[in-house]
Design an enzyme around this catalytic site. Structure first.
Site, short mmCIF file in Angstrom:
data_model
loop_
_atom_site.label_atom_id
_atom_site.label_comp_id
_atom_site.label_asym_id
_atom_site.label_seq_id
_atom_site.Cartn_x
_atom_site.Cartn_y
_atom_site.Cartn_z
N CYS A 214 5.41 7.52 23.50
CA CYS A 214 6.40 6.55 23.97
C CYS A 214 6.41 5.28 23.14
O CYS A 214 7.31 4.46 23.28
CB CYS A 214 6.13 6.23 25.44
SG CYS A 214 4.42 5.75 25.73
N GLN B 37 -7.86 1.25 4.67
CA GLN B 37 -8.58 0.71 5.81
C GLN B 37 -10.01 0.28 5.47
O GLN B 37 -10.61 -0.49 6.20
CB GLN B 37 -8.62 1.74 6.95
CG GLN B 37 -7.27 1.98 7.61
CD GLN B 37 -6.74 0.75 8.35
OE1 GLN B 37 -7.49 -0.13 8.76
NE2 GLN B 37 -5.42 0.67 8.50
N HIS C 71 -2.97 -6.73 2.91
CA HIS C 71 -2.86 -7.36 4.23
C HIS C 71 -3.76 -6.68 5.26
O HIS C 71 -3.90 -7.17 6.37
CB HIS C 71 -1.39 -7.40 4.70
CG HIS C 71 -0.84 -6.10 5.15
ND1 HIS C 71 -0.69 -5.77 6.47
CD2 HIS C 71 -0.40 -5.03 4.45
CE1 HIS C 71 -0.17 -4.56 6.56
NE2 HIS C 71 0.01 -4.09 5.36
N GLY D 250 0.82 -1.20 0.00
CA GLY D 250 0.00 0.00 0.00
C GLY D 250 0.85 1.26 0.00
O GLY D 250 0.52 2.26 -0.64
N THR D 251 1.97 1.21 0.73
CA THR D 251 2.87 2.36 0.77
C THR D 251 3.42 2.67 -0.62
O THR D 251 3.44 3.84 -1.05
CB THR D 251 4.03 2.07 1.75
OG1 THR D 251 3.49 2.00 3.07
CG2 THR D 251 5.09 3.15 1.68
N SER E 239 -4.32 -1.82 0.28
CA SER E 239 -3.27 -2.72 0.76
C SER E 239 -3.91 -4.03 1.19
O SER E 239 -4.79 -4.04 2.05
CB SER E 239 -2.57 -2.05 1.94
OG SER E 239 -1.66 -2.93 2.54
#
Lengths: 461, 461
Positions: B320, B177, B196, B69-70, B194
């Site tokens: 984080c 998505q 997956h 997808g990227t 994408s």
């Protein structure tokens, strides 16, 4: 049904299949995530990288997985060029590199850079002196394949690397065809490969960049694969690629020796069994499993279809089998015959019986295609009465017809007389001189004609 | 062991696995070759393209398969920008696009172009009027996701498309998505996805480019996939991607309804069960399977590890948990709390029992993390004697400590009094104002301090 096109894509190695299935269950999650499925995927990816790096002969952190050998080449070249942009924008390649390298060169030229193509001899090898001479102070990168994909010729990588080292130029080695057979000689700065060439799955290329090599991938940033291969990694395929690379390496020495004998047999027997054939590529410095030959007066596409009907899957660099109707740039760079071209590349496990079956079938199939095309047979026609120049109009006719028409009339002029062929087929430029070489006639030269090109030949025998 | 991170990567759908296995045997050869193995591979590739095109709602010749997808986004955006370079070099995106889009925008800016990021409201949706206002005569492309990957909010694609059509600007929709749940609303010029994400294998992205859309992929030429996706195609993965897309679409309506109920339940119960929690994302215009919330006074990484130990795999947009120690750009653009952020995205087949187990475990786990960090509990400390401004030095402390320290002292100043927090943690910029909103205090503003940034809050309750 023998499949003899391993150089295009090798059938999936059993180890690759097994590893792929296991990794589909264990390696589908995102390896950057902190939860157990992500950690499992990460472990698989790290282990695959270590395995592949060992086979390549580099550190794991020098190696990334790309989606294909082509992407490894495109991005490896773009990254190396961008990393040394301040040095210059000159790229050195051999004239027989894979089209992905030549296209990357064309993109560089379109962007204002320059490319030097180092020529090859008739067997497809560069001369190390030519390579060294092509390197300039503004050379950002040099790219050389370890072995050729169409004729199997190995390049003098160590000598080319030494010249590059001396000139301070990084060397990219395209090891797509050879990596399954063994590591590349020392001295490279970047190395690329493609898993489906050694029996790994499609979807995996390798790009290794030695520490200390300047590298800056252009385009959008991405954190995956050390910033050198954007996009979600295909871990099951990567695991299968690494496992199968280790497996084929373990079998490589024995299989190399075995296939080498079969290919030597083909090289020898094809020349004996098929009249007017040219076996091309280096007989010694070559891949173990690949042999290429060209047959005069034969249409490559028809030949491929006839071989396919007989159960043999091979490929060809003839113009009629390419979408551009141009003969392979590799055969052109070598200056060898391109018509009736056949590449035989044996997958691991090929038996002597399969090769013998091919050698048994081939002569009849070639003869059949020649008969269909009306190719000249044996003795030529009666000698022509006068010494004038004969002109053959082959305009609008495709390979191998212009050469067939030339061969049919060469006997009509006396020894020393001239025949000129008018042709607008790109293959004629390569195949008419090649025919002269094979037949012992003199190729006088070409000149532009009102339509197409006039190729002139002097009868010598 | 429930896996609740389908938005990162969905477990392989059984149909994908089955199709992949079959295509490994039938689709490993080069589809451009003339022999039977090549023809078989070609048939598989063509059939997969037809299946995927039907699900996308385009013609097969408008659709190519990319390695991810990227890569579909990078190359789709680059190709569309290059195709309209003469129009201009301005790109419009929403502020909550996938990082691949924002990185493509950054690459455009580095090359001299400009990018407008259209803001979103607190639920993550753009306002169509803002979108229309961002389009300019020199806008080459606009890119909008169909639904957000972190908070599940759906965008008003049809309205954005109408504005683009009126302005003559092509619209790229990133459907990564949502594509498994249904086709994208009409009006797009380019679409990416994408595999997956819907339960297909890794290694496959989709890039659809409508006929008539100007498109010119920069970089080296390659004949594969209509010149829009260089490199040897991964046909087994492509076949699995197409088959699983059809399969999940067949189940989509029922599964959408089922998971929507489970997610509504989580949205409601989390707010009841966990004190000081903010459920984010649009409650109505949303993906069926995804819910995100943030917990005050919680360290996201510790929370993720604790949930993992309890058997729940989720992800987080907390600072984080990112390599840059910055909170997710999506949460920042929405202006919502980022500390203690949890994204729950249910894979198909998730049961109510699994969700209930999560809801049962969560409150205790959050409380445990808060206790560990010394978070304030219930009533605040005694009111401070004077009306002076309190300064809390949180320099060198990471999220959620600055907010915890702020919460601990807010009771020490009288209503109307000021507390200033010194912090060099990027998350504070987002989380201190968000805390004020949740607690009913006034966020006065920020100013540069000698070290870090001074964030000032006025006690209101």
């Amino acid at each position: 049904m023998p499949y003899f096109d391993a150089a295009s894509s090798a059938p999936l190695h059993p180890v690759a299949r097994q590893a792929l299935l296991a990794a589909l269950d264990e390696g589908w999650a995102d390896p950057t995530r902190l939860y157990r499925e992500g950690r499992r995927a990460r472990l698989l990816l790290d282990a695959a990288r270590e395995t592949a790096a060992e086979a390549v002969g580099c550190r794991p952190d020098e190696l990334v997985f790309t989606p294909s050998g082509t992407r490894a080449l495109h991005d490896g070249i773009a990254g190396a060029l961008a990393g040394r942009r301040r040095i210059g924008r000159h790229l050195v390649v051999s004239a027989v590199e894979h089209s992905a390298v030549l296209h990357a060169g064309a993109a560089l030229e379109a962007a204002g850079g320059t490319v030097t193509e180092v020529p090859v001899g008739r067997t497809g090898r560069i001369a190390p002196a030519d390579w060294a001479a092509a390197l300039r102070p503004d050379t950002a990168l040099a790219a050389l394949q370890s072995a050729n994909h169409e004729v199997g010729t190995r390049q003098p990588v160590a000598e080319a690397a030494a010249a590059c080292r001396e000139a301070g130029v990084p060397l990219l080695v395209d090891a797509a065809q050879s990596l399954g057979w063994g590591p590349v000689e020392e001295g490279w700065s970047l190395l690329t490969a493609s898993a489906h060439k050694w029996g790994g799955p499609p979807g995996v290329g390798l790009l290794a960049v030695r520490k200390g090599t300047r590298f800056a991938l252009p385009g959008p940033a991405d954190e995956r694969e050390n910033g050198r291969a954007p996009g979600y990694p295909d871990i099951p395929a990567v695991v299968a690629a690494a496992a199968s690379l280790r497996a084929v390496r373990a079998e490589a020495a024995a299989e190399d020796a075995r296939l080498r004998v079969l290919v030597d047999h083909v090289r020898e027997r094809v020349a004996q069994l098929v009249p007017d054939v040219e076996v091309v590529g280096d007989p010694v410095h070559r891949l173990p499993h690949l042999v290429t030959f060209s047959c005069l007066y034969v249409d490559g596409e028809t030949l491929l279809h006839a071989l396919d009907r007989a159960g043999f899957s091979v490929s060809s660099g003839s113009s009629c089998t390419s979408s551009t109707l141009e003969p392979s740039h590799v055969l052109r760079a070598m200056g060898v015959l391109s018509e009736g071209n056949v590449r035989v590349s044996l997958p691991r496990g090929t038996t002597a019986a399969e090769v013998d079956a091919f050698l048994t079938a081939l002569p009849g199939i070639v003869a059949g295609v020649r008969e269909q095309l009306g190719a000249p047979t044996g003795a030529s026609a009666a000698v022509s009465p006068a010494g004038e120049e004969l002109v053959v109009d082959s305009l609008g006719k495709r390979c191998p017809i212009p050469v067939i028409e030339l061969a049919k009339v060469i006997g009509d002029v006396p020894v020393g007389g001239l025949v000129t062929v008018l042709s607008d087929d790109e293959a004629a430029r390569l195949d008419i001189p090649a025919w002269c070489g094979m037949r012992g006639h003199e190729y006088v030269g070409e000149r532009a004609a009102e339509r197409g090109v006039a190729y002139t030949v002097r009868r010598r025998a």
